[in-house]
Design an enzyme around this catalytic site. Structure first.
Site, mmCIF file in Angstrom:
data_model
loop_
_atom_site.group_PDB
_atom_site.id
_atom_site.type_symbol
_atom_site.label_atom_id
_atom_site.label_comp_id
_atom_site.label_asym_id
_atom_site.label_seq_id
_atom_site.Cartn_x
_atom_site.Cartn_y
_atom_site.Cartn_z
ATOM 1 N N ARG A 191 2.634 -6.358 -10.115
ATOM 2 C CA ARG A 191 2.983 -5.780 -8.816
ATOM 3 C C ARG A 191 3.182 -6.824 -7.724
ATOM 4 O O ARG A 191 3.598 -6.463 -6.626
ATOM 5 C CB ARG A 191 1.944 -4.744 -8.384
ATOM 6 C CG ARG A 191 0.542 -5.288 -8.204
ATOM 7 C CD ARG A 191 -0.417 -4.189 -7.756
ATOM 8 N NE ARG A 191 -1.781 -4.664 -7.630
ATOM 9 C CZ ARG A 191 -2.722 -4.050 -6.947
ATOM 10 N NH1 ARG A 191 -2.440 -2.927 -6.313
ATOM 11 N NH2 ARG A 191 -3.953 -4.525 -6.891
ATOM 12 N N GLU A 212 -2.234 8.867 -11.265
ATOM 13 C CA GLU A 212 -1.652 7.702 -11.925
ATOM 14 C C GLU A 212 -1.579 7.935 -13.434
ATOM 15 O O GLU A 212 -2.590 8.252 -14.060
ATOM 16 C CB GLU A 212 -2.530 6.481 -11.634
ATOM 17 C CG GLU A 212 -2.817 6.289 -10.155
ATOM 18 C CD GLU A 212 -3.978 5.339 -9.875
ATOM 19 O OE1 GLU A 212 -4.168 4.387 -10.657
ATOM 20 O OE2 GLU A 212 -4.704 5.559 -8.889
ATOM 21 N N ASP A 214 -12.578 8.699 -7.594
ATOM 22 C CA ASP A 214 -11.963 7.596 -8.342
ATOM 23 C C ASP A 214 -12.334 7.789 -9.809
ATOM 24 O O ASP A 214 -13.432 7.417 -10.222
ATOM 25 C CB ASP A 214 -12.487 6.254 -7.779
ATOM 26 C CG ASP A 214 -11.692 5.064 -8.298
ATOM 27 O OD1 ASP A 214 -10.800 5.254 -9.150
ATOM 28 O OD2 ASP A 214 -11.972 3.936 -7.841
ATOM 29 N N ARG A 243 0.841 -1.207 0.000
ATOM 30 C CA ARG A 243 0.000 0.000 0.000
ATOM 31 C C ARG A 243 0.873 1.252 0.000
ATOM 32 O O ARG A 243 1.452 1.636 1.001
ATOM 33 C CB ARG A 243 -0.920 0.002 1.227
ATOM 34 C CG ARG A 243 -1.834 1.198 1.272
ATOM 35 C CD ARG A 243 -2.845 1.224 0.140
ATOM 36 N NE ARG A 243 -3.749 0.092 0.185
ATOM 37 C CZ ARG A 243 -4.375 -0.390 -0.897
ATOM 38 N NH1 ARG A 243 -4.239 0.180 -2.078
ATOM 39 N NH2 ARG A 243 -5.174 -1.448 -0.786
ATOM 40 N N HIS A 302 1.001 3.715 -10.677
ATOM 41 C CA HIS A 302 -0.102 4.045 -9.760
ATOM 42 C C HIS A 302 0.452 4.808 -8.543
ATOM 43 O O HIS A 302 0.382 4.349 -7.414
ATOM 44 C CB HIS A 302 -0.725 2.711 -9.344
ATOM 45 C CG HIS A 302 -1.947 2.762 -8.493
ATOM 46 N ND1 HIS A 302 -2.069 3.543 -7.361
ATOM 47 C CD2 HIS A 302 -3.121 2.087 -8.595
ATOM 48 C CE1 HIS A 302 -3.252 3.337 -6.810
ATOM 49 N NE2 HIS A 302 -3.912 2.465 -7.543
HETATM 50 C C1 BG6 Z 1 -7.120 2.903 -8.270
HETATM 51 C C2 BG6 Z 1 -8.486 2.467 -8.721
HETATM 52 O O1 BG6 Z 1 -6.287 3.013 -9.379
HETATM 53 O O2 BG6 Z 1 -6.583 1.895 -7.390
HETATM 54 C C3 BG6 Z 1 -9.371 2.254 -7.505
HETATM 55 O O3 BG6 Z 1 -9.017 3.431 -9.612
HETATM 56 C C4 BG6 Z 1 -8.730 1.251 -6.554
HETATM 57 O O4 BG6 Z 1 -10.650 1.807 -7.932
HETATM 58 C C5 BG6 Z 1 -7.334 1.734 -6.211
HETATM 59 O O5 BG6 Z 1 -9.524 1.142 -5.372
HETATM 60 C C6 BG6 Z 1 -6.565 0.797 -5.278
HETATM 61 O O6 BG6 Z 1 -6.490 -0.474 -5.792
HETATM 62 P P1 BG6 Z 1 -5.828 -1.645 -4.984
HETATM 63 O O7 BG6 Z 1 -6.070 -2.887 -5.814
HETATM 64 O O8 BG6 Z 1 -4.348 -1.340 -4.876
HETATM 65 O O9 BG6 Z 1 -6.460 -1.688 -3.629
#
Ligand code: BG6
Length: 301
Positions: A100, A273, A214, A74, A170
């Site tokens: 990833r 992103e 989002d 995260r 991202h």
């Molecule tokens: C963003 C998406 O890019 O990533 C969201 O648009 C998503 O919808 C977010 O919740 C996080 O994704 P993840 O899979 O890392 O929890």
């Protein structure tokens, strides 16, 4: 000998670049007169970046981020590839692709003449991922980590038929407070609003935040600027080879559900992103390659 030992023997550059192992994963640690940073080889995942001129990090990593084999981290700069978001036809496949959560190979790591550190990582097609992605495709990520940060994600189609990819760098940016931040550069752009069932809308003015956001902004290669009133700085996100920009903040309820943001962690981050997503996926002919590249730069005011 651990993987970190092997990497240290091959690539270490004194105090400026070294490797250690965390929960069985190899992590590169960079500390130079220009910047400090860290990168997990699983996912080619840059976890932190702070130019030395900045008191606060620029790339955000959750205080509760977990490093574990096969799990995404995260924060940082997750590499979403070879699809973005849910898989187009099979909801059981992992969101944002598999790049990833699998190990990448470090092919180059060195301190450049100007003091920046360059890392190059490769994700060759492999048996375990063949079931998820039945194409011969190589991905490469090249990073230069200095007072500015650049990242270039290249996809090489080694197969005999065209392939269609979705992708994103991202990036989670650290900001003083989401309520005092705004994003410029996407004025008048069409976007898909994922918190409104994917409705197609048009951006009116700069983006400000007062709830879960989002959005996939479409057909745009514009530079974006995050104005951060609280930290008195702006972050510039310039890109090439990317036709979508995703802007995401989970806000309280979603962040609580996700469980790895920590109390109020979400207030100090914002994802901008650089992507090719939704109708901006990229078709790559056999033998051809495609590169999505970004440059992040910080200015104080
Ligand atoms: C963003 C998406 O890019 O990533 C969201 O648009 C998503 O919808 C977010 O919740 C996080 O994704 P993840 O899979 O890392 O929890």
């Amino acid at each position: 000998m651990t993987t970190a030992d092997t990497l240290n023997q091959r690539f270490s550059s004194g105090r400026q670049l070294g490797f250690r192992e965390v929960n069985g994963l190899a992590v590169a640690e960079i500390d130079t007169p220009l910047a400090s940073a860290s990168l997990c080889l699983q996912g080619a995942h840059l976890m932190t970046w702070r130019p030395q001129a900045q008191a606060e990090p620029v790339v955000w990593l959750s205080k509760l981020a977990k490093l574990a084999p096969g799990k995404s981290i995260r924060g940082g700069v997750p590499v979403c590839w070879p699809w973005f978001g849910p898989h187009a036809t099979d909801a059981k496949l992992p969101a944002h692709g598999f790049a990833r959560t699998v190990p990448w190979e470090l092919s180059e790591a060195r301190v450049l003449g100007d003091g920046a550190v360059e890392l190059a990582l490769t994700l060759p097609g492999s048996e375990p991922t063949r079931a998820l992605w039945p194409h011969r495709t190589r991905a490469e990520l090249r990073l230069t980590i200095g007072a500015t940060l650049t990242a270039a994600l290249t996809t090489v189609n080694e197969d005999d038929h065209p392939i269609v990819i979705g992708e994103a760098l991202h990036t989670y940016f650290h900001i003083g407070d989401i309520g005092a931040a705004r994003v410029r550069g996407l004025e008048d752009c069409a976007y898909l609003d994922k918190v409104d069932g994917g409705a197609r809308k048009r951006q009116d003015g700069a983006i400000t935040f007062a709830g879960e956001t989002d959005r996939i902004y479409l057909d745009t290669d514009a530079e974006c600027i995050i104005d951060d009133e609280r930290l008195r700085r702006r972050i510039r996100v310039a890109k090439t080879g990317s036709r979508s920009t995703v802007v995401w903040t989970p806000w309280t309820e979603k962040a609580d559900k996700m469980g790895d943001f920590g109390p109020d962690g979400w207030r100090g981050m914002l994802c901008v992103e650089s992507a090719n997503a939704a109708e901006n996926t990229v078709t790559i002919a056999p033998g051809e390659r495609h590169t999505l590249a970004v440059e992040y730069r910080v200015e104080n005011f």
